[in-house]
Design a protein around this motif. Structure first.
Motif, PDB file in Angstrom:
ATOM      1  N   ALA A 182       9.609   8.979 -19.108  1.00  0.00           N
ATOM      2  CA  ALA A 182       9.922   8.186 -17.912  1.00  0.00           C
ATOM      3  C   ALA A 182      10.379   9.081 -16.769  1.00  0.00           C
ATOM      4  CB  ALA A 182      10.992   7.150 -18.231  1.00  0.00           C
ATOM      5  N   VAL A 183      11.166  10.106 -17.096  1.00  0.00           N
ATOM      6  CA  VAL A 183      11.626  11.050 -16.070  1.00  0.00           C
ATOM      7  C   VAL A 183      10.433  11.821 -15.500  1.00  0.00           C
ATOM      8  CG1 VAL A 183      12.896  13.212 -15.733  1.00  0.00           C
ATOM      9  CG2 VAL A 183      13.986  11.272 -16.876  1.00  0.00           C
ATOM     10  N   THR A 184       9.520  12.247 -16.360  1.00  0.00           N
ATOM     11  CA  THR A 184       8.316  12.940 -15.887  1.00  0.00           C
ATOM     12  C   THR A 184       7.511  12.049 -14.948  1.00  0.00           C
ATOM     13  OG1 THR A 184       8.183  14.267 -17.907  1.00  0.00           O
ATOM     14  CG2 THR A 184       6.168  14.042 -16.609  1.00  0.00           C
ATOM     15  N   ALA A 185       7.390  10.777 -15.306  1.00  0.00           N
ATOM     16  CA  ALA A 185       6.650   9.838 -14.459  1.00  0.00           C
ATOM     17  C   ALA A 185       7.356   9.654 -13.114  1.00  0.00           C
ATOM     18  CB  ALA A 185       6.514   8.490 -15.171  1.00  0.00           C
ATOM     19  N   GLN A 186       8.674   9.614 -13.134  1.00  0.00           N
ATOM     20  CA  GLN A 186       9.424   9.481 -11.881  1.00  0.00           C
ATOM     21  C   GLN A 186       9.202  10.697 -10.979  1.00  0.00           C
ATOM     22  OE1 GLN A 186      13.527   8.577 -13.220  1.00  0.00           O
ATOM     23  NE2 GLN A 186      13.298   6.739 -11.986  1.00  0.00           N
ATOM     24  N   MET A 187       9.214  11.893 -11.572  1.00  0.00           N
ATOM     25  CA  MET A 187       8.988  13.098 -10.777  1.00  0.00           C
ATOM     26  C   MET A 187       7.577  13.125 -10.203  1.00  0.00           C
ATOM     27  SD  MET A 187      11.820  14.715 -10.559  1.00  0.00           S
ATOM     28  CE  MET A 187      12.317  12.995 -10.287  1.00  0.00           C
ATOM     29  N   GLN A 188       6.621  12.671 -10.973  1.00  0.00           N
ATOM     30  CA  GLN A 188       5.246  12.605 -10.469  1.00  0.00           C
ATOM     31  C   GLN A 188       5.149  11.621  -9.309  1.00  0.00           C
ATOM     32  OE1 GLN A 188       3.179  11.595 -14.087  1.00  0.00           O
ATOM     33  NE2 GLN A 188       2.878  13.737 -14.683  1.00  0.00           N
ATOM     34  N   ARG A 189       5.833  10.493  -9.428  1.00  0.00           N
ATOM     35  CA  ARG A 189       5.821   9.503  -8.349  1.00  0.00           C
ATOM     36  C   ARG A 189       6.481  10.071  -7.094  1.00  0.00           C
ATOM     37  NH1 ARG A 189       3.635   6.395  -4.949  1.00  0.00           N
ATOM     38  NH2 ARG A 189       4.966   4.753  -4.096  1.00  0.00           N
ATOM     39  N   LEU A 190       7.583  10.790  -7.262  1.00  0.00           N
ATOM     40  CA  LEU A 190       8.265  11.378  -6.112  1.00  0.00           C
ATOM     41  C   LEU A 190       7.378  12.421  -5.443  1.00  0.00           C
ATOM     42  CD1 LEU A 190      10.870  11.422  -4.472  1.00  0.00           C
ATOM     43  CD2 LEU A 190      11.790  13.112  -6.075  1.00  0.00           C
ATOM     44  N   GLU A 191       6.657  13.195  -6.227  1.00  0.00           N
ATOM     45  CA  GLU A 191       5.730  14.175  -5.657  1.00  0.00           C
ATOM     46  C   GLU A 191       4.610  13.483  -4.883  1.00  0.00           C
ATOM     47  OE1 GLU A 191       6.072  18.013  -8.653  1.00  0.00           O
ATOM     48  OE2 GLU A 191       4.713  16.365  -9.196  1.00  0.00           O
ATOM     49  N   GLU A 192       4.134  12.337  -5.377  1.00  0.00           N
ATOM     50  CA  GLU A 192       3.115  11.577  -4.653  1.00  0.00           C
ATOM     51  C   GLU A 192       3.645  11.129  -3.297  1.00  0.00           C
ATOM     52  OE1 GLU A 192       2.009   8.349  -7.125  1.00  0.00           O
ATOM     53  OE2 GLU A 192       1.014   9.583  -8.647  1.00  0.00           O
ATOM     54  N   SER A 224      21.131  19.822 -13.722  1.00  0.00           N
ATOM     55  CA  SER A 224      21.157  20.128 -15.160  1.00  0.00           C
ATOM     56  C   SER A 224      20.230  21.276 -15.536  1.00  0.00           C
ATOM     57  CB  SER A 224      20.789  18.895 -15.982  1.00  0.00           C
ATOM     58  OG  SER A 224      19.426  18.551 -15.801  1.00  0.00           O
ATOM     59  N   GLY A 225      19.177  21.485 -14.749  1.00  0.00           N
ATOM     60  CA  GLY A 225      18.281  22.601 -14.995  1.00  0.00           C
ATOM     61  C   GLY A 225      17.100  22.319 -15.892  1.00  0.00           C
ATOM     62  N   SER A 226      16.969  21.104 -16.395  1.00  0.00           N
ATOM     63  CA  SER A 226      15.813  20.793 -17.244  1.00  0.00           C
ATOM     64  C   SER A 226      15.510  19.308 -17.194  1.00  0.00           C
ATOM     65  CB  SER A 226      16.067  21.216 -18.694  1.00  0.00           C
ATOM     66  OG  SER A 226      16.926  20.307 -19.352  1.00  0.00           O
ATOM     67  N   LEU A 227      14.260  18.954 -17.464  1.00  0.00           N
ATOM     68  CA  LEU A 227      13.875  17.549 -17.485  1.00  0.00           C
ATOM     69  C   LEU A 227      14.515  16.823 -18.661  1.00  0.00           C
ATOM     70  CD1 LEU A 227      10.089  17.831 -16.523  1.00  0.00           C
ATOM     71  CD2 LEU A 227      11.944  16.898 -15.117  1.00  0.00           C
ATOM     72  N   ALA A 228      14.688  17.528 -19.792  1.00  0.00           N
ATOM     73  CA  ALA A 228      15.310  16.900 -20.962  1.00  0.00           C
ATOM     74  C   ALA A 228      16.752  16.516 -20.663  1.00  0.00           C
ATOM     75  CB  ALA A 228      15.239  17.834 -22.163  1.00  0.00           C
ATOM     76  N   GLN A 229      17.502  17.428 -20.037  1.00  0.00           N
ATOM     77  CA  GLN A 229      18.888  17.120 -19.696  1.00  0.00           C
ATOM     78  C   GLN A 229      18.961  16.050 -18.605  1.00  0.00           C
ATOM     79  OE1 GLN A 229      21.546  17.989 -21.242  1.00  0.00           O
ATOM     80  NE2 GLN A 229      20.513  19.380 -22.647  1.00  0.00           N
ATOM     81  N   ALA A 230      18.023  16.076 -17.679  1.00  0.00           N
ATOM     82  CA  ALA A 230      17.991  15.036 -16.645  1.00  0.00           C
ATOM     83  C   ALA A 230      17.773  13.673 -17.276  1.00  0.00           C
ATOM     84  CB  ALA A 230      16.889  15.332 -15.630  1.00  0.00           C
ATOM     85  N   ALA A 231      16.887  13.597 -18.266  1.00  0.00           N
ATOM     86  CA  ALA A 231      16.634  12.328 -18.956  1.00  0.00           C
ATOM     87  C   ALA A 231      17.907  11.817 -19.607  1.00  0.00           C
ATOM     88  CB  ALA A 231      15.537  12.524 -19.999  1.00  0.00           C
ATOM     89  N   SER A 232      18.676  12.719 -20.214  1.00  0.00           N
ATOM     90  CA  SER A 232      19.928  12.324 -20.852  1.00  0.00           C
ATOM     91  C   SER A 232      20.919  11.797 -19.819  1.00  0.00           C
ATOM     92  CB  SER A 232      20.526  13.520 -21.599  1.00  0.00           C
ATOM     93  OG  SER A 232      21.751  13.188 -22.198  1.00  0.00           O
ATOM     94  N   ARG A 233      20.978  12.465 -18.674  1.00  0.00           N
ATOM     95  CA  ARG A 233      21.948  12.065 -17.648  1.00  0.00           C
ATOM     96  C   ARG A 233      21.641  10.703 -17.029  1.00  0.00           C
ATOM     97  NH1 ARG A 233      24.086  17.177 -14.073  1.00  0.00           N
ATOM     98  NH2 ARG A 233      24.735  18.491 -15.801  1.00  0.00           N
ATOM     99  N   VAL A 234      20.375  10.411 -16.829  1.00  0.00           N
ATOM    100  CA  VAL A 234      20.023   9.142 -16.181  1.00  0.00           C
ATOM    101  C   VAL A 234      19.661   8.060 -17.195  1.00  0.00           C
ATOM    102  CG1 VAL A 234      19.269  10.307 -14.076  1.00  0.00           C
ATOM    103  CG2 VAL A 234      17.598   9.801 -15.876  1.00  0.00           C
ATOM    104  N   ALA A 235      19.845   8.370 -18.486  1.00  0.00           N
ATOM    105  CA  ALA A 235      19.613   7.402 -19.575  1.00  0.00           C
ATOM    106  C   ALA A 235      18.189   6.865 -19.559  1.00  0.00           C
ATOM    107  CB  ALA A 235      20.625   6.265 -19.494  1.00  0.00           C
ATOM    108  N   ARG A 236      17.225   7.772 -19.415  1.00  0.00           N
ATOM    109  CA  ARG A 236      15.812   7.415 -19.496  1.00  0.00           C
ATOM    110  C   ARG A 236      15.127   8.343 -20.492  1.00  0.00           C
ATOM    111  NH1 ARG A 236      13.922   4.223 -15.192  1.00  0.00           N
ATOM    112  NH2 ARG A 236      15.401   3.974 -13.472  1.00  0.00           N
ATOM    113  N   SER A 237      13.950   7.964 -20.928  1.00  0.00           N
ATOM    114  CA  SER A 237      13.193   8.824 -21.830  1.00  0.00           C
ATOM    115  C   SER A 237      12.613   9.989 -21.049  1.00  0.00           C
ATOM    116  CB  SER A 237      12.066   8.033 -22.489  1.00  0.00           C
ATOM    117  OG  SER A 237      11.099   7.667 -21.525  1.00  0.00           O
ATOM    118  N   PRO A 238      12.342  11.125 -21.706  1.00  0.00           N
ATOM    119  CA  PRO A 238      11.715  12.257 -21.010  1.00  0.00           C
ATOM    120  C   PRO A 238      10.397  11.882 -20.340  1.00  0.00           C
ATOM    121  CG  PRO A 238      12.591  12.976 -23.124  1.00  0.00           C
ATOM    122  CD  PRO A 238      12.730  11.479 -23.088  1.00  0.00           C
TER     123      PRO A 238
END
Length: 287
Positions: free
Chosen positions: A34-44, A18-32
């Motif tokens: 929550a998506v940021t937290a998921q990306m931080q966890r994946l980076e960890e 999608s090219g953005s965290l906002a659009q990713a949040a919409s696609r996976v039906a999570r809040s922005p």
């Protein structure tokens, strides 16, 4: 050793496609957040940054680029394993309806995977307009449908959100005389209503240069440079591209598509609906 959680990888690929965290949040039906937290966890888990500032948004780091192919393969293996286990003994039939948007992009690969893993299940596919598919679902003639969403329905099992975009021929418009030329589906069409509402609100002159009952008609008109249209990125291929910024077109909303499942649907239809909910949004950009 930490493992790569498929849910985190789905969100990561939603960002990639999608090219953005906002659009990713919409696609996976999570809040922005929550998506940021998921990306931080994946980076960890990976041990390196995957995203980095890029212009006004964020882009992939070299580690992020490297993870994309691995993420797609991991999710494909998960999907194949789940389908194989569910489909080994399944039998019966599934009647699915879809708009042309998804029949052209995203759905074919998923139907192929389902058919291969559920060899005893007969698939019946119907491609049509959202209104007629909704009626067929309500009448019990379909088990499952992917249709444009106007309001929430009790039989929804998933919602796909994709930005609407203005599209034209890659060669541009042949003429822009007498107002902006539009190619629109016949009523009722959510994209038609959104296009007209946006242009009216912006005070932009337009004319309906091409009308059609099918997307094939729209594609012909747009490819010929007779008109531009409003769809999602799924329509942008075979010579059709996003309209350039110098067209000065108004902002438009996000399109919503509902995955709806008949309440009395059998197990194979429920398996297919789960497959679509988990994977269809991830194919939106790559189709």
């Amino acid at each position: 050793m930490d493992t790569l959680d498929p849910d985190l990888l789905r969100t990561f690929l939603a960002f990639v496609d999608s090219g953005s965290l906002a659009q990713a949040a919409s696609r996976v039906a999570r809040s922005p957040s929550a998506v940021t937290a998921q990306m931080q966890r994946l980076e960890e888990i990976v041990g390196e940054p995957l995203l980095a500032p890029q212009g006004r948004g964020r882009g992939l780091t070299p580690a992020g680029e490297n993870l994309v192919g691995h993420a797609r393969r991991i999710l494909a293996v998960h999907r194949e394993a789940w389908l194989a286990l569910r489909g080994a003994r399944a039998a019966g039939h599934v009647a699915i309806g879809t708009t042309q948007d998804f029949a052209d992009s995203g759905l074919p690969d998923l139907l192929r995977a389902f058919a291969a893993s559920h060899p005893r299940v007969r698939i019946e596919l119907r491609v049509g307009r959202s209104a007629e598919l909704a009626q067929a679902l309500q009448a019990g003639n379909l088990d499952l449908a992917i249709i444009m969403r106007r309001t929430a329905a009790p039989d929804e099992v998933g919602v796909l959100r994709e930005p609407m975009i203005w599209l034209c021929s890659q060669k541009g418009l042949a003429s822009q005389q007498d107002g902006l030329p539009l190619a629109l589906l016949d009523p009722y069409c959510g994209f038609r209503e959104a296009a007209i509402a946006a242009l009216d609100a912006a005070g932009r002159r337009y004319r309906i240069a091409a009308g059609s009952a099918s997307l094939a008609g729209l594609r012909t008109a747009v490819n010929a440079g007779i008109a531009l249209t409003l769809r999602t990125a799924r329509f942008a291929h075979s010579g059709i591209v996003e309209a350039p910024r110098d067209f000065d077109l108004p902002a438009v909303p996000v399109a919503e598509f509902a995955i709806r499942l008949r309440a009395q649907a059998d197990a194979p239809a429920r398996d297919l609906s789960a497959l679509l909910v988990s994977n269809l949004a991830l194919t939106a950009a790559s189709g």
